[in-house]
Each structure stands twice: as C-alpha cells, then as structure tokens.
Design an enzyme around this catalytic site. Structure first.
Site, PDB file in Angstrom:
ATOM      1  N   THR A 152       0.873  -1.187   0.000  1.00 49.23           N
ATOM      2  CA  THR A 152       0.000   0.000   0.000  1.00 49.23           C
ATOM      3  C   THR A 152       0.905   1.231   0.000  1.00 49.23           C
ATOM      4  O   THR A 152       1.346   1.660  -1.059  1.00 49.23           O
ATOM      5  CB  THR A 152      -0.961   0.018   1.208  1.00 49.23           C
ATOM      6  OG1 THR A 152      -0.216  -0.170   2.403  1.00 49.23           O
ATOM      7  CG2 THR A 152      -2.017  -1.048   1.070  1.00 49.23           C
ATOM      8  N   LYS A 178       3.620  -6.876   4.136  1.00 46.15           N
ATOM      9  CA  LYS A 178       3.406  -5.479   3.746  1.00 46.15           C
ATOM     10  C   LYS A 178       2.963  -4.710   4.982  1.00 46.15           C
ATOM     11  O   LYS A 178       2.446  -5.285   5.940  1.00 46.15           O
ATOM     12  CB  LYS A 178       2.375  -5.346   2.629  1.00 46.15           C
ATOM     13  CG  LYS A 178       0.991  -5.836   2.917  1.00 46.15           C
ATOM     14  CD  LYS A 178       0.109  -4.919   3.699  1.00 46.15           C
ATOM     15  CE  LYS A 178       0.159  -3.497   3.177  1.00 46.15           C
ATOM     16  NZ  LYS A 178      -0.697  -2.644   4.078  1.00 46.15           N
ATOM     17  N   THR A 189       1.045  -8.729  12.037  1.00 42.65           N
ATOM     18  CA  THR A 189       1.244  -7.451  11.366  1.00 42.65           C
ATOM     19  C   THR A 189       0.123  -7.204  10.386  1.00 42.65           C
ATOM     20  O   THR A 189      -0.830  -7.965  10.304  1.00 42.65           O
ATOM     21  CB  THR A 189       2.572  -7.432  10.616  1.00 42.65           C
ATOM     22  OG1 THR A 189       2.756  -6.118  10.095  1.00 42.65           O
ATOM     23  CG2 THR A 189       2.559  -8.413   9.460  1.00 42.65           C
ATOM     24  N   GLU A 276       6.278   4.638   7.555  1.00 38.67           N
ATOM     25  CA  GLU A 276       5.924   5.857   6.827  1.00 38.67           C
ATOM     26  C   GLU A 276       6.806   7.015   7.270  1.00 38.67           C
ATOM     27  O   GLU A 276       6.819   7.381   8.441  1.00 38.67           O
ATOM     28  CB  GLU A 276       4.438   6.169   7.019  1.00 38.67           C
ATOM     29  CG  GLU A 276       3.576   5.176   6.256  1.00 38.67           C
ATOM     30  CD  GLU A 276       2.089   5.304   6.531  1.00 38.67           C
ATOM     31  OE1 GLU A 276       1.319   4.710   5.779  1.00 38.67           O
ATOM     32  OE2 GLU A 276       1.718   5.993   7.495  1.00 38.67           O
ATOM     33  N   ASN A 400       0.268  10.684   5.772  1.00 36.08           N
ATOM     34  CA  ASN A 400      -1.032  10.367   6.350  1.00 36.08           C
ATOM     35  C   ASN A 400      -2.054  11.468   6.168  1.00 36.08           C
ATOM     36  O   ASN A 400      -3.256  11.227   6.273  1.00 36.08           O
ATOM     37  CB  ASN A 400      -0.874   9.979   7.816  1.00 36.08           C
ATOM     38  CG  ASN A 400      -0.329   8.576   7.918  1.00 36.08           C
ATOM     39  OD1 ASN A 400      -0.989   7.637   7.501  1.00 36.08           O
ATOM     40  ND2 ASN A 400       0.889   8.443   8.407  1.00 36.08           N
ATOM     41  N   SER A 405      -5.977  10.898  -0.920  1.00 39.95           N
ATOM     42  CA  SER A 405      -6.108  11.723  -2.120  1.00 39.95           C
ATOM     43  C   SER A 405      -5.336  11.108  -3.273  1.00 39.95           C
ATOM     44  O   SER A 405      -4.644  10.124  -3.119  1.00 39.95           O
ATOM     45  CB  SER A 405      -5.626  13.134  -1.841  1.00 39.95           C
ATOM     46  OG  SER A 405      -4.288  13.110  -1.424  1.00 39.95           O
TER      47      SER A 405
END
Lengths: 405, 405
Positions: A152, A178, A189, A276, A400, A405
């Site tokens: 993702t 992932k 996870t 991230e 985040n 979008s």
C-alpha cells in the site's frame, strides 16, 4: 526513504513446492496496477494464522477465521490491496464471501477452503465485482511479484527466504509482508504470509505461528495504531519429505521454528525500516525486568512516544524524553534510581540522573547514525524484550494527511 | 496557531486576596526573559495538589509532595521555566531545596513551607544559583504576568477568572496553566495553579483538587506523553469571609467546586487549543459505556491516534481511522455492530459500517471546521466521558525536532 532496506533479490527467493502464486490487475483503487494476489495450495497443505485483536476487525479477517475454524483443508488465499473491506458490516462480509466463492468454484473446492485478505483504505465498499472479473486473468508470479502486489504505502516490497536442514531434509521457508503505517500489531502485522514445504502437523503449526508472531510482528510499531486487518499466515505444504513435525517437542520443530522466526523477524524489521516517513531504524531493548510483559511495556512506551520519535528524527540526544517515557510506562513500583539507559554502547543515564561521565558528543555520535539501539536495564529481574520502530518525521504527517487523495 | 484561543484580558483576571505574585529574570535558559514566578501566600492559606504519576517524576515534584506532607502551612510557591529539573537525581533535589531554602529564609519561614515547581528541558542541571540570585530582584506582577512567566513552547498565556457567590459571599477563583507538548496527564497537567479567597478546610480542598483534575486536566492530551513534572495546585486563602467549607457535603462546596472546575476546564482546553502545532481543536465524547473508565479509554484511543490526528490536520473525513481506534481501545467485549459514530451532528457510522445515508460532503463540511466534536455512542450503558485534544501537523514535528536548539 527506507532505512537500510534493499529491494529483495528475486533470484534468492526460493519457490516453495506446493504453493503456486499468481497476480492480476483488478483496478481496486488504481488502474494498471497488480493489486490482487492468489496463492494456490496443493491438497496436503496445512495453514495456521493469527489475526488482529482490533474489535473493528475487517470482513476478510472474520471470514478467514471462520474458514480456518471449519477444519476443511485450505486450498487458496486471495489478497487484494487498495481497499481494506473494514468497517463495512454485513455487506462487506458478503463481498468477501463472493470473492472466495468465485475462486472456489474455479478450483472446484468449497468456499470455506479459500481465505480472503484485504488491505488499504477503511470504510469504503470493496469493488468485489472487479476482483472477481480479474481472477481468471491472473498471471503466474514469483515471490517478489507477490510482495509487490500487496503493497500500500510501502516504498519497498518485503520478501525473504531461507533454506535449512530439518531431520535430514532441505526445507525452504519463504515469506512476504506489507505494512508501513497503522502498524502496532496485537496478534500479527498488517499482512504477512510465510510458506514452507516442511511437513508440520496442524497443532504444531498453530503453536509455531503464535510463537513466531510474538517474537517478530508483535514487536514492531510505527505509529501505535493497531490495524483492523492484521493477519499473519503460516503455510506448510508438506512436500519436503521430512517426517511430520506433529508437536513442539518433535525432532525438527526447533530448527524449523528458528528458520520461520528469522524470516518473520526480517520481514517485521523491514516494516519498521520502511515505516511511513522513516529516516532512522530504532531497536529498543529492555533488560532486567521481572517478566517479559513489563519489559515489552517499557519498550513500547519508548517506541510509541511522539516526543522520542521526533527527537530521533532530529538526531537530538534529548535523553530526558526517553526517561519520561520509561517513567510513564505504567510500572508502578519501578525504582528509577536503579536503572541504566544506553544509546548503543554509551551509558547516558544511571542512578536516576545523567551519567556523570556522559558527554553530549558521545550521545550525538550515536544519534547521527541511521540505526540506533536504545537499551534500558531495569536491574530488577532476568526477563528482556526487544521492539523495533522508526522515527517520526515531517513525511509521516505528509503521507497520512495525503493518504486518501 | 492556537485554535480559537485569545490572549487573556488582563482587566478580567481578578486578584485573589491573600495571594501575592511576583516575577523575575533569572536567565535559566534565555537572558532577558521573565522565567521565575513567586506566589506568596498569607498565613491562613491552605494548599492541596495532585502530581504526575510518571515514575521519573522531577525533583521539584518529589519536594513539593514531601513539603505538603509535612503538614506545615505553605507560604510560597516558586516556579521556574526553561529547565524541568527532572532526571537529575539527588543533585537535582538539592538544587530545588536550595531555592526553597533561600526563599524561606527571606520570608522567615521553614523550608518545608515553600513548594518548588520547574518546567522545561529534562536531564539538564538546574541553574539554581541564578534563580536564587534573581529572587530578591522580583517585581510585583498580576495573573497575566504570572501566566507568561511559566510558558515554555506555549504560544498563548493561559489564565482565566470567575467570581461566584458562596454562602452569601462573593468568592474569586483565578487560575493559570502552561503546557503545549508532553501533555497526557495522569494526575494533573504540566503546571496549573488555581487560587481562591474562599475559606476551605484541608480535607475538602484535597478532595476538590482531585475531583476537578479528573474532569479537566486529566481529560486533555496533545501527544500522549505524560510529563515528569505535571502538577496542579489549588490554593484557598480564606479571606472571602465565608463559613469554612470543611467537607464535600458542606454548604457552598458545590458552588465553589463548579467555579474551580470551570476555570480548570477552560485552562485544560486552552492547553489543547495551544497544543504544539495545533490547527484544530477536537472534543471527543464517548457515551453509553458501562462505566466512565471504558468511555475514557475509547476517547483516549481516538485522541491519541497519530492516524486520526493527521487525518484531522488534513481535514480528511477518513472515518475508518476513527473506527480502527475504537476497535483497538482494548474493550474486549465491545460489539462494534451496535455503536454509532458522529462528527458533530452527522451520523457517519452505524451497524458496524458506514451509515447508508452518510454523504462525504457532510463529513467534509464538519472536517473543514476549526472545532470538531467526535461523538461515539457505545449503546451498552449509561456512563460517558469527554477528552479534548488537537490535530497532528507538520509543525508538531518541527517544534519537537527543534525544541532544544
């Protein structure tokens, strides 16, 4: 950018006899992206899993649990990215079931013999029709293709492989995972799949998946958010020709367990390395606790603290934030005057305050590294625990704030 | 910028008879900044406090607790900003004691009659000599000066005032607070001081400070980090001429409690409105729980989630993140199919999934506001709880990556 995390070498991801991979483009969220993965399993495969403890668990988690509980041999796993099918109620469960039914019909098996998995945005209806339409178009794939098809916000695909001797037979263990945000697993996870051709009994396999999850995926946190979809599945095809490992006391259990654990730890660490916005990879080790639970509690208090994580992002040896996190970890009888705090090999705090011999330049040297170990000695027992995490950067906020979008 | 938070109006901060304020420039961290506040208390004052539960509590917290426990009348509070004197061990306690001793000598009282407070960076030695040298230079101040003298990363000073009738007498309640990061109080906020001229018995005052903390400072979170220095003090000078309120059942207790609570709630909300990097102020209300504890648990899971907070920063109605946070709040028997989730007046989720009548534009309209109420109905009991927080922005990371520089 991911911290010390390379693209997996395709040639070193060993196929697992009995497990066939294929990917397809269903346009779940984006067109022209491989977003569906199918793992077909030979008839003798055994499968065990652990799943999120989030009460808002996703429709595919509910179905996978139920299908595993039916006791019928699992013959396929179908995974989509782009949509988590979570917070979607009964309608979401019907859509997940429809996908399983379509694949089951093609394979000539029962719907309960297919496990569904989804990852992506929550609370949006899953476009099951597009996934069902894409299933017949799927193309044979290898493990790297598979790792890419389940990403993702991951920057790097996550896959690794081992071969070990188990009871005189060479056994392969290959896994993919992932996950980059909403990572704070309770039972597993985001998504992790590890397959082996070893022959393992169902009960031993179930124990192995729990043991391994507790030492790997359950020791990583990116942002403290526990996903609705966390799933970790262990598949054993039984084609390696070893004598069946039917209990944790059986010959070969330890060797296989260690190989599966090493694969799982590498995948779990890869999730933190690719967290991230990550710019640093942190290992938090807490030693000398009464039990593993309190060590993990202290380690997670450090690893989850936004103040600690922003200080690491800034390479700022703001050690007070580490002490504060230890202090609020919730251990009511903790004697802070007895603990020692290290950054790598540098003793920074002892006796309830700063180590008199500590020099800021030593702390700064460690903080400038891309990989840092925070070590806390509680000095009150023999237990220990380790947690992996990453720092907290501008990019975490950007990713985040932009995700939908 | 702070969310709907104005500079307090100096003329509306009523003095509290019996409490005299003064500020000084000690150069604790920066030169030419008023960084020391002294509250001198008339002899009849009573003082009660609640303090951080962080095990790494700061030296001044340890001393303040001990001095209060000595039972001697408290005659002064001395507060510095710029250095928290936390994680400083026995040396830190000696420095805090030296400051108390210097002020006690000047005032002709015992050292136990002075309470010390510190806020700022952790793990650095407190420059006690500079504070002691500055004490005689202090200048008379009002409550707004006092609020400014205790700020750290606060953008706005926080002060408010009320006058109410208690048993036929006009009573004043005036308070100040500071705190913008490392805010997730367990017993109190970073620093909060509320003074009243009401006459209140020691036991009733102690009960009031606990009750009020639980409804105000203990309901605010910025980043989930519990400070080493959180302290909330309630001072009653007894000069209003009311009959002594000596129990929570006594006449006037309820009126005074409500006025103190309102002051404390306004200060607590101001901390969230001025949270580091805040662009939005969020009220999270959880209703219909079995008890207040589980409501607060769900509310904090939402209010602490980095994924929720970044979505609010982006004005993105990414409601799945709210559901995920509710799901991992740790209520094992929560039936997610029964709960309702509202953004202000918009019902967004019900029956375990998205409300069929929900339109994204309705969620978007609410998310665009600077103040948003998230309301969760658990529909399994009568209890409720409310928590206040702010969003998570680039500036939170910037401020905390830069804080020591």
């Amino acid at each position: 950018m991911p911290v010390n995390l390379q693209q997996p070498d395709r040639s070193r991801l060993f196929p697992v006899p009995g497990v066939t991979l294929a990917v397809a483009e269903a346009g779940v969220k984006q067109a022209k992206r491989r977003d569906v993965l199918v793992l077909e399993l030979a008839p003798a495969c055994r499968v065990a899993g652990v799943f999120t403890r989030n009460r808002f668990c996703a429709a595919p988690v509910i179905l996978s649990r139920a299908h595993l509980a039916s006791g019928q041999p699992i013959r396929a796993l179908v995974v989509n990215t782009g949509n988590a099918n979570a917070g979607t109620g009964e309608d979401g469960r019907q859509r997940a079931r429809a996908i399983c039914a379509a694949l089951a019909e093609e394979l000539g098996v029962n719907v309960e013999q297919v496990l569904p998995f989804s990852t992506g945005v929550i609370l949006e209806p899953l476009p099951a029709d597009r996934i069902i339409a894409a299933l017949p178009t799927r193309q044979h794939a290898d493990w790297l293709d598979a790792a890419e098809a389940i990403m993702t916000t991951d920057i790097m695909p996550k896959a690794t492989s081992r071969q070990v001797m188990v009871n005189g037979k060479t056994v392969t263990v290959t896994g993919i995972a992932k996950g980059a945000g909403m990572i704070h697993p309770n039972m597993a996870t985001m998504l992790g799949f590890i397959a082996t051709d070893a022959d393992v009994g169902q009960q031993a396999l179930q124990q192995m998946v729990r043991d391994v999850a507790d030492q790997s995926f359950n020791c990583v946190t990116v942002d403290g958010d526990t996903s609705t979809n966390d799933s970790f599945l262990l598949i054993a095809s039984g084609q390696a020709g070893n004598a069946t490992i039917d209990a944790d006391s059986a010959a070969g259990y330890a060797e296989l367990h260690d190989a599966v654990r090493d694969v799982a730890i590498e995948l779990a660490q890869a999730i933190a390395r690719d967290g991230e916005g990550a710019t640093k990879f942190m290992t938090v080790t807490v030693e000398g606790g009464h039990d593993r639970a309190e060590c993990k509690q202290v380690a997670y208090a450090i690893a989850r603290s936004p103040l600690v994580k922003t200080a690491f992002f800034a390479s700022d040896p703001n050690l007070g934030r580490l002490l504060a996190a230890i202090g609020y970890a919730g251990i009511d009888d903790l004697d802070v005057d007895r603990l020692d705090l290290y950054l790598d090999d540098v003793l920074v705090a002892t006796g309830g305050g700063r180590n008199p011999a500590y020099r800021e330049e030593d702390g700064q040297r460690v903080m400038n590294q891309p990989e840092i170990t925070v070590r806390v000695k509680l000095n009150r027992g023999e237990a220990s625990a380790t947690v992996w995490t990453c720092d907290f950067s501008y990019d975490y906020v950007r990713i985040n704030a932009d995700y939908r979008s």
